[in-house]
Design an enzyme around this catalytic site. Structure first.
Site, mmCIF file in Angstrom:
data_model
loop_
_atom_site.group_PDB
_atom_site.id
_atom_site.type_symbol
_atom_site.label_atom_id
_atom_site.label_comp_id
_atom_site.label_asym_id
_atom_site.label_seq_id
_atom_site.Cartn_x
_atom_site.Cartn_y
_atom_site.Cartn_z
ATOM 1 N N GLU A 327 40.304 11.228 66.219
ATOM 2 C CA GLU A 327 40.310 12.227 67.297
ATOM 3 C C GLU A 327 41.618 12.249 68.091
ATOM 4 O O GLU A 327 41.799 13.095 68.958
ATOM 5 C CB GLU A 327 39.158 11.952 68.282
ATOM 6 C CG GLU A 327 37.769 12.137 67.699
ATOM 7 C CD GLU A 327 37.189 10.871 67.084
ATOM 8 O OE1 GLU A 327 37.971 10.034 66.590
ATOM 9 O OE2 GLU A 327 35.949 10.702 67.095
ATOM 10 N N LYS A 438 27.126 -9.201 75.111
ATOM 11 C CA LYS A 438 26.807 -9.386 76.530
ATOM 12 C C LYS A 438 26.029 -10.688 76.688
ATOM 13 O O LYS A 438 24.876 -10.779 76.263
ATOM 14 C CB LYS A 438 25.982 -8.203 77.019
ATOM 15 C CG LYS A 438 25.836 -8.209 78.516
ATOM 16 C CD LYS A 438 25.176 -6.945 79.001
ATOM 17 C CE LYS A 438 25.348 -6.878 80.509
ATOM 18 N NZ LYS A 438 24.636 -5.779 81.113
ATOM 19 N N TRP A 443 30.896 -10.591 79.414
ATOM 20 C CA TRP A 443 31.203 -10.004 78.106
ATOM 21 C C TRP A 443 32.017 -10.963 77.248
ATOM 22 O O TRP A 443 32.919 -11.630 77.734
ATOM 23 C CB TRP A 443 31.996 -8.708 78.272
ATOM 24 C CG TRP A 443 31.232 -7.645 79.000
ATOM 25 C CD1 TRP A 443 31.385 -7.290 80.301
ATOM 26 C CD2 TRP A 443 30.201 -6.824 78.473
ATOM 27 N NE1 TRP A 443 30.508 -6.272 80.622
ATOM 28 C CE2 TRP A 443 29.769 -5.972 79.507
ATOM 29 C CE3 TRP A 443 29.589 -6.701 77.221
ATOM 30 C CZ2 TRP A 443 28.770 -5.025 79.331
ATOM 31 C CZ3 TRP A 443 28.604 -5.765 77.040
ATOM 32 C CH2 TRP A 443 28.198 -4.934 78.095
HETATM 33 P P1 ADP Z 1 35.817 5.290 62.303
HETATM 34 O O1 ADP Z 1 36.240 3.888 62.048
HETATM 35 O O2 ADP Z 1 34.601 5.402 63.170
HETATM 36 O O3 ADP Z 1 35.807 6.150 61.114
HETATM 37 P P2 ADP Z 1 38.474 5.937 63.066
HETATM 38 O O4 ADP Z 1 38.897 5.641 61.674
HETATM 39 O O5 ADP Z 1 38.959 7.154 63.721
HETATM 40 O O6 ADP Z 1 36.912 5.961 63.191
HETATM 41 O O7 ADP Z 1 38.826 4.653 63.885
HETATM 42 C C1 ADP Z 1 39.079 4.632 65.263
HETATM 43 C C2 ADP Z 1 38.702 3.309 65.846
HETATM 44 O O8 ADP Z 1 39.328 2.241 65.146
HETATM 45 C C3 ADP Z 1 39.148 3.123 67.267
HETATM 46 O O9 ADP Z 1 38.270 3.739 68.162
HETATM 47 C C4 ADP Z 1 39.143 1.602 67.409
HETATM 48 O O10 ADP Z 1 37.851 1.103 67.677
HETATM 49 C C5 ADP Z 1 39.560 1.151 66.031
HETATM 50 N N1 ADP Z 1 40.991 0.806 66.024
HETATM 51 C C6 ADP Z 1 42.024 1.593 65.690
HETATM 52 N N2 ADP Z 1 43.194 0.941 65.786
HETATM 53 C C7 ADP Z 1 42.898 -0.313 66.199
HETATM 54 C C8 ADP Z 1 43.675 -1.487 66.483
HETATM 55 N N3 ADP Z 1 44.981 -1.523 66.345
HETATM 56 N N4 ADP Z 1 43.019 -2.585 66.896
HETATM 57 C C9 ADP Z 1 41.676 -2.586 67.027
HETATM 58 N N5 ADP Z 1 40.888 -1.531 66.757
HETATM 59 C C10 ADP Z 1 41.496 -0.394 66.355
#
Ligand code: ADP
Length: 542
Positions: A327, A438, A443
């Site tokens: 997004e 939690k 947390w």
């Molecule tokens: P999904 O995994 O639900 O398909 P996306 O591929 O768009 O969605 O992934 C986005 C999510 O990936 C972010 O909201 C976050 O939680 C995680 N994310 C992305 N980059 C990082 C990062 N460098 N470190 C940790 N989490 C990350």
């Protein structure tokens, strides 16, 4: 008073024209499904994209029509990425690792009328075709490699043959939709992010601005990140903007294949998720060194553990840890170190590299605490990360419910990530909201615990999930995939945490798995782990 400057639409076709004209030496190298290694320039890519655009129009594809792809990274996929939006249609990239049900859901939801597929996926589509909306298929290959099929499919190379190779691209408003990418559904039904020409162009300008210096002049870039995931991190638009060569790996993403490709093609910068880099790093250790030219890795999608960042640094590879989402186009923050930070001692440098880096220009960030209040950017206060900007989704395609929930009253997009932000805008991701544990009103960040546990030499991969607990609400359970035959005990693994976490943040128990369940986008699937261990009883409850 309005200014007196021209107002030309920011269209994606402009960047392809630019690269074709300005960077004759850059090339797109593709390891194709057919088994060969193919090379073409940006000028040839443009010519073929033009041919494809005429073919699309002859097939009746017009403004706003959705054209789907089910393909690996290669030059033909890149041509579609440019040809489809070039005529005002929408390029819908489908993740082939989705389940058949999800694929059927997505093609119906998107209303795809045409689908381009690599040879690999023909059998899958043959099985699935009755569940898909009525559509035409094109197989990305030449006549010699066309398989027998029940899809009544057209041949890509034949579609292009004999067509004109130059055109003036049509003009339309820059807010026209250009690409459609569904989230993988890690958190529920897939939802479609609908990019615009403007958002993709601003995203590539911002990416070039923050990463250009690290990438160097006309770099050779390996996008391991698939063209079907998170808008391919914008590389199909940033690469032509900066005159980069793209080295496309096709279906072979294991450590050995990537090592070889990087070596023979002089790759300098490679982009992908941590699981990919784990494979490449092991290969480097096994071979006793890195591919010669490789000096830069961009990693995102999930948190990169410090042990892996340090492992690459020791081999002379600069790791740039980035955060983003489907997004957010996706780049929201990135960890290229400024000169003063590069001079810091290793320990401090590594601590900085573990963060997700500074925000990218054009992406505003705020964090909202449990109390609904904005938290200060002091590097400590935690809350849900909200973002706002020209490259951030304002809603989801054809999904009023999800759209209504996506954005808060002030117009910020809720990411579902829990983070803190330091005064210099450095983002530290603590967890996904639903993965936080939690315990007794406090947390525990699963990312923190995982990062430490995975630095134990006997741990190859790990994940921390919450287990229900009558006294503490939830307690952490550590799931481990061992590196070899040795099974490290919980006490053993917790020695990595001694200096860094409070005792109550240590996991209560450890369980072992032979394989980690993965999501379609190469992340450990905590959803499936939670399901797998839902009946596990923690030691103090036995
Ligand atoms: P999904 O995994 O639900 O398909 P996306 O591929 O768009 O969605 O992934 C986005 C999510 O990936 C972010 O909201 C976050 O939680 C995680 N994310 C992305 N980059 C990082 C990062 N460098 N470190 C940790 N989490 C990350």
């Amino acid at each position: 008073m309005d200014g007196l400057m021209m107002n030309r639409p920011l269209l994606q076709s402009g960047v392809l024209d630019f690269a074709a004209e300005s960077f004759p030496a850059a090339e797109i190298v593709s390891r194709r499904v057919e088994g060969d290694l193919h090379r073409q320039s940006w000028a040839q890519t443009r010519e073929r994209a033009v041919q494809l655009s005429f073919a699309l129009q002859d097939m009746g594809v017009g403004m706003g029509d959705r054209v789907a792809t089910l393909a690996w990274n290669g030059h033909r996929h890149l041509e579609i990425y440019h040809a489809v939006p070039g005529i005002g249609a929408i390029c819908h990239t489908i993740n082939p690792r989705l389940s058949p049900e999800q694929m059927a859901f997505i093609t119906h939801h998107a209303g795809d009328g045409l689908l381009f597929t690599d040879l690999t996926f023909v059998p899958l589509l043959e099985k699935l075709k009755d569940q898909l909306p009525p559509m035409r298929f094109v197989i990305l290959t030449d006549r010699a490699h066309m398989p027998e099929n029940t899809l009544d499919a057209l041949c890509y190379e034949e579609l292009l043959q004999g067509r004109a190779t130059d055109r003036d691209w049509p003009e339309f408003p820059e807010t026209t939709a250009s690409g459609l990418c569904y989230t993988s559904g890690t958190t529920g039904d897939p939802k479609g992010t609908l990019y615009t020409h403007r958002s993709n162009m601003l995203h590539s300008l911002a990416t070039a601005a923050v990463l250009g210096a690290d990438l160097g002049v006309q770099p050779r870039i390996l996008p391991v990140v698939p063209l079907f995931h998170v808008n391919a991190w914008g590389l199909p638009f940033t690469c032509p903007l900066i005159g980069a060569s793209m080295v496309m790996p096709g279906p072979h993403l294991d450590g050995a294949s990537l090592w070889d490709l990087c070596q023979t093609e002089g790759v300098q910068s490679a982009w992908g998720v941590p699981t990919i880099w784990q494979g490449l790093h092991s290969e480097m250790l096994a071979r006793g060194g890195k591919p010669e030219a490789l000096r830069h890795i961009v990693v995102g999608g999930s948190a990169m553990p410090r042990s892996l960042i340090e492992g690459f640094e020791k081999l002379g590879i600069d790791v740039n840890h980035a955060w983003g989402m489907t997004e957010t186009s996706p780049l929201g923050s990135q960890g290229s170190l400024t000169a003063d930070k590069r001079a810091l001692p290793l320990d401090q440098r590594m601590a900085l590299k573990q963060t997700q880096g500074r925000r990218v220009f054009g992406v505003d960030m705020k964090i909202i605490g449990d109390d609904g209040q904005r938290q200060s950017h002091d590097g400590v206060a935690m809350g849900e990360l909200f973002v706002r900007g020209n490259t951030v989704a304002s809603g989801y395609y054809n999904n009023a419910d999800a759209s209504a929930k996506a954005v808060d009253k002030e117009g910020w997009f809720g990411t579902g990530d829990i983070a803190s932000i330091s005064p210099d805008s450095t983002l530290t991701l603590r967890d996904r909201a639903k993965d936080l544990i939690k315990s007794g009103g406090e947390w525990i960040s699963s990312i923190d615990v995982e990062n430490l546990a995975v630095s134990h030499p006997d741990v190859a991969q790990c994940a921390v999930i919450a287990m229900p607990h009558p006294k503490w609400d939830e307690r952490p359970l550590l799931v481990v995939k061992c590196a070899g035959t040795a099974r490290p005990t919980l006490e053993d693994i917790c020695t990595t945490m001694d200096q860094h976490l409070a005792k109550w943040q240590f996991p209560d128990d450890v369980v072992y798995v032979d394989e980690m369940p993965m999501t379609a986008t190469g992340k450990i699937s905590k959803l499936r782990l939670r399901e797998q261990f839902k009946d596990h009883v923690l030691p103090d409850l036995r």
